[in-house]
Design a protein around this motif. Structure first.
Motif, PDB file in Angstrom:
ATOM      1  N   VAL A  55      44.481 -28.201  37.973  1.00  0.00           N
ATOM      2  CA  VAL A  55      44.160 -26.828  38.332  1.00  0.00           C
ATOM      3  C   VAL A  55      45.292 -26.270  39.188  1.00  0.00           C
ATOM      4  O   VAL A  55      45.719 -26.886  40.154  1.00  0.00           O
ATOM      5  CB  VAL A  55      42.839 -26.774  39.123  1.00  0.00           C
ATOM      6  CG1 VAL A  55      42.538 -25.372  39.574  1.00  0.00           C
ATOM      7  CG2 VAL A  55      41.702 -27.323  38.275  1.00  0.00           C
ATOM      8  N   GLU A  75      44.640 -20.502  39.688  1.00  0.00           N
ATOM      9  CA  GLU A  75      43.279 -20.635  39.167  1.00  0.00           C
ATOM     10  C   GLU A  75      42.257 -20.718  40.292  1.00  0.00           C
ATOM     11  O   GLU A  75      41.215 -20.098  40.232  1.00  0.00           O
ATOM     12  CB  GLU A  75      43.165 -21.853  38.261  1.00  0.00           C
ATOM     13  CG  GLU A  75      43.820 -21.667  36.922  1.00  0.00           C
ATOM     14  CD  GLU A  75      43.776 -22.910  36.080  1.00  0.00           C
ATOM     15  OE1 GLU A  75      43.632 -24.020  36.638  1.00  0.00           O
ATOM     16  OE2 GLU A  75      43.894 -22.787  34.857  1.00  0.00           O
ATOM     17  N   SER A  76      42.523 -21.482  41.339  1.00  0.00           N
ATOM     18  CA  SER A  76      41.545 -21.603  42.415  1.00  0.00           C
ATOM     19  C   SER A  76      41.430 -20.296  43.190  1.00  0.00           C
ATOM     20  O   SER A  76      40.339 -19.911  43.599  1.00  0.00           O
ATOM     21  CB  SER A  76      41.888 -22.772  43.345  1.00  0.00           C
ATOM     22  OG  SER A  76      43.133 -22.547  43.980  1.00  0.00           O
ATOM     23  N   ALA A 105      39.442 -17.972  40.917  1.00  0.00           N
ATOM     24  CA  ALA A 105      38.031 -18.367  40.900  1.00  0.00           C
ATOM     25  C   ALA A 105      37.319 -17.866  42.149  1.00  0.00           C
ATOM     26  O   ALA A 105      36.193 -17.356  42.075  1.00  0.00           O
ATOM     27  CB  ALA A 105      37.912 -19.883  40.795  1.00  0.00           C
ATOM     28  N   VAL A 148      32.440 -21.522  38.970  1.00  0.00           N
ATOM     29  CA  VAL A 148      33.029 -22.828  39.245  1.00  0.00           C
ATOM     30  C   VAL A 148      32.980 -23.170  40.730  1.00  0.00           C
ATOM     31  O   VAL A 148      32.689 -24.304  41.106  1.00  0.00           O
ATOM     32  CB  VAL A 148      34.483 -22.885  38.715  1.00  0.00           C
ATOM     33  CG1 VAL A 148      35.226 -24.089  39.251  1.00  0.00           C
ATOM     34  CG2 VAL A 148      34.492 -22.887  37.197  1.00  0.00           C
ATOM     35  N   ILE A 205      31.011 -30.605  36.744  1.00  0.00           N
ATOM     36  CA  ILE A 205      31.226 -29.895  35.490  1.00  0.00           C
ATOM     37  C   ILE A 205      30.026 -30.208  34.613  1.00  0.00           C
ATOM     38  O   ILE A 205      29.752 -31.393  34.341  1.00  0.00           O
ATOM     39  CB  ILE A 205      32.523 -30.363  34.800  1.00  0.00           C
ATOM     40  CG1 ILE A 205      33.730 -30.086  35.691  1.00  0.00           C
ATOM     41  CG2 ILE A 205      32.678 -29.694  33.436  1.00  0.00           C
ATOM     42  CD1 ILE A 205      35.015 -30.718  35.198  1.00  0.00           C
ATOM     43  N   GLY A 232      32.265 -25.803  29.015  1.00  0.00           N
ATOM     44  CA  GLY A 232      33.694 -25.802  29.277  1.00  0.00           C
ATOM     45  C   GLY A 232      34.054 -24.650  30.201  1.00  0.00           C
ATOM     46  O   GLY A 232      33.219 -23.795  30.487  1.00  0.00           O
ATOM     47  N   ARG A 233      35.281 -24.646  30.652  1.00  0.00           N
ATOM     48  CA  ARG A 233      35.776 -23.573  31.522  1.00  0.00           C
ATOM     49  C   ARG A 233      36.292 -22.413  30.690  1.00  0.00           C
ATOM     50  O   ARG A 233      36.807 -22.604  29.592  1.00  0.00           O
ATOM     51  CB  ARG A 233      36.908 -24.078  32.399  1.00  0.00           C
ATOM     52  CG  ARG A 233      36.435 -24.738  33.659  1.00  0.00           C
ATOM     53  CD  ARG A 233      37.626 -25.057  34.518  1.00  0.00           C
ATOM     54  NE  ARG A 233      37.200 -24.975  35.909  1.00  0.00           N
ATOM     55  CZ  ARG A 233      37.955 -25.295  36.920  1.00  0.00           C
ATOM     56  NH1 ARG A 233      39.191 -25.692  36.727  1.00  0.00           N
ATOM     57  NH2 ARG A 233      37.506 -25.197  38.142  1.00  0.00           N
ATOM     58  N   ASP A 234      36.172 -21.212  31.263  1.00  0.00           N
ATOM     59  CA  ASP A 234      36.766 -20.054  30.596  1.00  0.00           C
ATOM     60  C   ASP A 234      38.273 -20.061  30.844  1.00  0.00           C
ATOM     61  O   ASP A 234      38.784 -20.903  31.580  1.00  0.00           O
ATOM     62  CB  ASP A 234      36.114 -18.756  31.089  1.00  0.00           C
ATOM     63  CG  ASP A 234      36.563 -18.355  32.475  1.00  0.00           C
ATOM     64  OD1 ASP A 234      36.834 -19.245  33.315  1.00  0.00           O
ATOM     65  OD2 ASP A 234      36.642 -17.152  32.745  1.00  0.00           O
ATOM     66  N   GLY A 260      39.562 -20.083  34.437  1.00  0.00           N
ATOM     67  CA  GLY A 260      39.247 -21.243  35.268  1.00  0.00           C
ATOM     68  C   GLY A 260      38.188 -20.940  36.308  1.00  0.00           C
ATOM     69  O   GLY A 260      37.835 -21.790  37.110  1.00  0.00           O
ATOM     70  N   LEU A 312      34.998 -19.774  35.645  1.00  0.00           N
ATOM     71  CA  LEU A 312      33.624 -19.870  35.144  1.00  0.00           C
ATOM     72  C   LEU A 312      33.452 -21.075  34.237  1.00  0.00           C
ATOM     73  O   LEU A 312      34.354 -21.426  33.479  1.00  0.00           O
ATOM     74  CB  LEU A 312      33.268 -18.613  34.337  1.00  0.00           C
ATOM     75  CG  LEU A 312      33.500 -17.264  34.992  1.00  0.00           C
ATOM     76  CD1 LEU A 312      33.345 -16.151  33.964  1.00  0.00           C
ATOM     77  CD2 LEU A 312      32.533 -17.066  36.155  1.00  0.00           C
ATOM     78  N   PHE A 313      32.265 -21.686  34.304  1.00  0.00           N
ATOM     79  CA  PHE A 313      31.835 -22.642  33.278  1.00  0.00           C
ATOM     80  C   PHE A 313      31.013 -21.840  32.279  1.00  0.00           C
ATOM     81  O   PHE A 313      30.112 -21.107  32.683  1.00  0.00           O
ATOM     82  CB  PHE A 313      30.981 -23.763  33.855  1.00  0.00           C
ATOM     83  CG  PHE A 313      31.738 -24.730  34.727  1.00  0.00           C
ATOM     84  CD1 PHE A 313      32.803 -25.457  34.223  1.00  0.00           C
ATOM     85  CD2 PHE A 313      31.369 -24.908  36.045  1.00  0.00           C
ATOM     86  CE1 PHE A 313      33.493 -26.351  35.031  1.00  0.00           C
ATOM     87  CE2 PHE A 313      32.050 -25.790  36.864  1.00  0.00           C
ATOM     88  CZ  PHE A 313      33.121 -26.520  36.354  1.00  0.00           C
TER      89      PHE A 313
END
Length: 118
Positions: free
Chosen positions: A2, A6-7, A10, A78, A84, A104-106, A109, A111-112
């Motif tokens: 990651v 992305e973090s 998110a 997330v 996960i 899975g992640r969008d 990164g 959202l699941f």
């Protein structure tokens, strides 16, 4: 792996959706097997709390095989959950429990995206 972007993204997505009162409580329940060598360890289940919401699939996406007529999409932020989601899990939203079909992640990164079925 990651990336920092992305973090950060998110966290921003989570904050914006929370400010808009979109997410609801989501519980992912994972079955934990017992120790096959210990007859006293029968396993159990562990619940993970998160925030998310339910979306419906478009009619054009439902093919009756991969995406069933009653399948729903559960979106989980997330940053609000410690695991996960996987195929062996169940997810409870609004008092209704669903079986995880895929997860899975969008692309962001943040959202699941979970395909679920009752």
């Amino acid at each position: 792996m990651v990336s920092i972007l992305e973090s950060e993204l998110a966290a921003e997505v989570t904050q914006a959706l929370t400010d808009a009162n979109v997410p609801r409580d989501v519980t992912v329940t994972r079955t934990v097997p017992g120790d096959p060598y210990d007859p006293d360890d029968v396993g159990g289940s562990v619940e993970y709390q998160g925030r998310g919401w339910i979306e419906l699939y478009e009619d054009r996406d439902r093919d009756g095989q991969v995406i069933g007529d009653t399948d729903i999409k559960i979106v989980i932020l997330v940053t609000t959950i410690a695991i996960i989601p996987s195929q062996q899990d169940t997810i409870t939203v609004g008092g209704e429990t669903y079986e995880v079909i895929t997860a899975g992640r969008d692309a962001s990164g943040a959202l699941f995206i979970v395909q679920a079925r009752q």
